[in-house]
Design a protein around this motif. Structure first.
Motif, PDB file in Angstrom:
ATOM      1  N   ALA A 109    -123.515 -20.660 -75.344  1.00  0.00           N
ATOM      2  CA  ALA A 109    -124.292 -19.627 -75.054  1.00  0.00           C
ATOM      3  C   ALA A 109    -123.615 -18.876 -74.422  1.00  0.00           C
ATOM      4  CB  ALA A 109    -125.433 -20.111 -74.699  1.00  0.00           C
ATOM      5  N   GLU A 124    -122.332 -14.688 -74.787  1.00  0.00           N
ATOM      6  CA  GLU A 124    -122.692 -13.491 -73.957  1.00  0.00           C
ATOM      7  C   GLU A 124    -121.374 -12.814 -73.614  1.00  0.00           C
ATOM      8  OE1 GLU A 124    -125.074 -14.991 -70.703  1.00  0.00           O
ATOM      9  OE2 GLU A 124    -126.855 -15.340 -72.027  1.00  0.00           O
ATOM     10  N   TYR A 182    -129.170 -16.952 -80.867  1.00  0.00           N
ATOM     11  CA  TYR A 182    -128.271 -16.169 -79.907  1.00  0.00           C
ATOM     12  C   TYR A 182    -127.475 -15.319 -81.228  1.00  0.00           C
ATOM     13  CZ  TYR A 182    -129.193 -18.413 -75.521  1.00  0.00           C
ATOM     14  OH  TYR A 182    -129.371 -18.701 -74.314  1.00  0.00           O
ATOM     15  N   GLN A 205    -129.234 -12.493 -83.138  1.00  0.00           N
ATOM     16  CA  GLN A 205    -129.008 -11.206 -82.369  1.00  0.00           C
ATOM     17  C   GLN A 205    -127.939 -10.375 -82.348  1.00  0.00           C
ATOM     18  OE1 GLN A 205    -130.911 -11.954 -78.662  1.00  0.00           O
ATOM     19  NE2 GLN A 205    -132.408 -13.233 -79.390  1.00  0.00           N
ATOM     20  N   THR A 221    -127.224  -5.509 -77.957  1.00  0.00           N
ATOM     21  CA  THR A 221    -125.993  -6.029 -78.650  1.00  0.00           C
ATOM     22  C   THR A 221    -124.984  -4.985 -79.011  1.00  0.00           C
ATOM     23  OG1 THR A 221    -127.497  -7.824 -79.523  1.00  0.00           O
ATOM     24  CG2 THR A 221    -125.322  -7.346 -80.562  1.00  0.00           C
TER      25      THR A 221
END
Length: 216
Positions: A37, A41, A65, A68, A170
């Protein structure tokens, strides 16, 4: 192309990475869901291979995750029941491979998923628009369209994730490479110019409270 391999069995993870690197992929490994995760990011990936049964955060949660971010996902797991397969696919996984598996099957499935997303191609085509990812030249009906670097990168991301709603944060973080602070004016202006230059006012849709979607 960059691949994220999330598998807590180190030997299997290493084997997958070794074979994907032989195919020309840049591989990043994670052995638990929390590490994965954090990587999602901070870095951009073209696809991900996810185990389901992972420490800290499982593969199903990680799938949220990746969705998205518009990243294609293949589940690699020992959970072999029909119910498990159906659940994974319904949640949005692009494919599902049960352990043990042959490396040749894995690589073939990776190639098939990337073909569906048009990733890895030198020429991306959508209706009357062509994108040469080597020369970064965009043409419409054979005529060159003059795009800025950010407009070009936005276009490629939209085309690679067509018919998927992409979050504003994003898009901003992937294209501008900085944390999203809630200000959308820069992104919105680039989208407006891209619509106008391509004549895609009816194709690049605004998705209420989310972001944008290239609808074809």
């Amino acid at each position: 192309m960059k691949a994220l391999i999330v598998e807590d069995d180190i030997a299997i993870n290493d084997l997958i990475c070794m074979n994907l690197r032989d195919m020309g992929f840049i591989c990043t490994s994670a052995h638990d869901g929390l590490t994965a995760a954090n990587l999602l990011e901070k870095e951009s990936f073209d696809f991900a291979l996810l185990d389901i049964m992972l420490p800290h955060i499982d593969g199903y949660e990680l799938l949220e995750y990746t969705r998205q971010l518009g990243i294609p996902v293949i589940f690699i797991t020992a959970k072999s029941s029909i119910q498990d397969r159906v659940k994974g696919l319904k949640l949005g996984a692009d494919d599902y491979i049960v352990k043990p598996f042959a490396i040749s099957e894995l690589t073939a499935r990776v190639e098939a998923v990337l073909r569906r997303y048009n990733k890895g191609k030198k020429i991306l085509s959508l209706e009357d628009v062509e994108i040469n990812t080597e020369s970064r030249q965009v043409t419409k009906r054979g005529e060159v369209i003059d795009l800025t670097l950010k407009e070009y990168e936005l276009l490629v991301m939209l085309v690679n994730n067509k018919n998927m709603a992409l979050f504003r944060e994003t898009l901003f973080e992937r294209i501008w490479g900085s944390n999203f602070m809630g200000e959308t004016r820069t992104l919105d202006l680039h989208i407006q110019r891209l619509r106008k230059k391509l004549g895609w006012e009816d194709k690049i849709k605004t998705v209420y409270k989310i972001g944008y979607r290239l609808e074809v």
